[in-house]
Design a protein around this motif. Structure first.
Motif, PDB file in Angstrom:
ATOM      1  N   LYS A 143      25.042  39.243  44.648  1.00 25.12           N
ATOM      2  CA  LYS A 143      26.443  39.551  45.314  1.00 25.12           C
ATOM      3  C   LYS A 143      27.396  38.309  44.345  1.00 25.12           C
ATOM      4  CE  LYS A 143      28.759  37.651  49.001  1.00 25.12           C
ATOM      5  NZ  LYS A 143      28.449  36.319  49.777  1.00 25.12           N
ATOM      6  N   GLY A 144      28.716  39.019  44.408  1.00 27.50           N
ATOM      7  CA  GLY A 144      29.913  38.119  43.651  1.00 27.50           C
ATOM      8  C   GLY A 144      30.190  39.300  42.074  1.00 27.50           C
ATOM      9  N   ARG A 145      29.693  40.506  41.339  1.00 28.60           N
ATOM     10  CA  ARG A 145      29.988  41.143  40.373  1.00 28.60           C
ATOM     11  C   ARG A 145      31.361  40.804  40.343  1.00 28.60           C
ATOM     12  NH1 ARG A 145      27.385  41.546  35.831  1.00 28.60           N
ATOM     13  NH2 ARG A 145      25.579  42.459  36.771  1.00 28.60           N
ATOM     14  N   GLU A 146      32.531  41.198  41.098  1.00 26.18           N
ATOM     15  CA  GLU A 146      33.460  41.956  41.223  1.00 26.18           C
ATOM     16  C   GLU A 146      34.352  39.402  40.669  1.00 26.18           C
ATOM     17  OE1 GLU A 146      32.264  42.192  44.584  1.00 26.18           O
ATOM     18  OE2 GLU A 146      31.216  43.833  44.045  1.00 26.18           O
ATOM     19  N   ILE A 147      33.573  39.149  41.159  1.00 26.97           N
ATOM     20  CA  ILE A 147      34.459  37.902  41.032  1.00 26.97           C
ATOM     21  C   ILE A 147      33.660  36.966  39.638  1.00 26.97           C
ATOM     22  CG2 ILE A 147      33.865  35.212  41.606  1.00 26.97           C
ATOM     23  CD1 ILE A 147      33.402  35.527  44.582  1.00 26.97           C
ATOM     24  N   LEU A 148      32.810  37.400  39.223  1.00 30.08           N
ATOM     25  CA  LEU A 148      32.038  36.921  37.793  1.00 30.08           C
ATOM     26  C   LEU A 148      32.875  37.435  36.909  1.00 30.08           C
ATOM     27  CD1 LEU A 148      28.915  36.469  37.937  1.00 30.08           C
ATOM     28  CD2 LEU A 148      30.523  34.970  38.008  1.00 30.08           C
ATOM     29  N   ASP A 149      32.869  39.258  37.173  1.00 33.09           N
ATOM     30  CA  ASP A 149      34.179  39.915  36.227  1.00 33.09           C
ATOM     31  C   ASP A 149      35.000  39.977  36.404  1.00 33.09           C
ATOM     32  OD1 ASP A 149      31.889  41.725  35.506  1.00 33.09           O
ATOM     33  OD2 ASP A 149      32.860  43.572  36.940  1.00 33.09           O
ATOM     34  N   ARG A 150      36.384  39.065  37.006  1.00 31.99           N
ATOM     35  CA  ARG A 150      37.774  38.946  37.583  1.00 31.99           C
ATOM     36  C   ARG A 150      37.494  37.103  36.229  1.00 31.99           C
ATOM     37  NH1 ARG A 150      39.447  36.614  42.528  1.00 31.99           N
ATOM     38  NH2 ARG A 150      38.047  37.838  43.332  1.00 31.99           N
ATOM     39  N   ILE A 151      36.939  36.126  36.507  1.00 30.67           N
ATOM     40  CA  ILE A 151      36.757  35.411  35.794  1.00 30.67           C
ATOM     41  C   ILE A 151      36.746  35.440  34.235  1.00 30.67           C
ATOM     42  CG2 ILE A 151      35.117  32.829  35.007  1.00 30.67           C
ATOM     43  CD1 ILE A 151      34.380  33.565  38.204  1.00 30.67           C
TER      44      ILE A 151
END
Length: 100
Positions: free
Chosen positions: A54-62
């Motif tokens: 869960k949270g691929r979008e957050i990691l990609d944004r970072i």
């Protein structure tokens, strides 16, 4: 940068939480729902493998910016990548599974 020792400790905490729960599946769902980013960790040829549950979008944004986004994270130990992929599928909301 991810600290593998921290991830191992987080996974150990999750394991204890799930082990003492009466309903282990519900405990696992609660852990995944409680965090912004959930990583599956597993033994791999080069030490430890990672798979984003869960949270691929957050990691990609970072990764794509120079900003430091605040997020909560945890890890869940699984035996291999296949189990990590299945866990991700099983914990994806039904609406997202149907859309895919």
């Amino acid at each position: 940068m991810l600290d593998f020792d921290e991830l191992r400790e987080l996974a150990a905490d999750v394991r204890v939480f799930v082990d003492i729960a009466e309903d282990k599946a519900e405990a696992l769902r609660a852990v995944i729902a409680a965090y912004d980013v959930v990583l599956a960790i597993f033994p791999a040829n080069e030490g430890m493998g990672l798979h984003v549950i869960k949270g691929r979008e957050i990691l990609d944004r970072i990764a794509g910016s120079r900003t430091h986004v605040m997020y909560s994270h945890t890890a869940i130990a699984v035996p291999d990548l296949e189990h990590a992929e299945v866990l991700k599928l099983l914990t994806t909301p039904v609406e997202q599974r149907i859309a895919a």
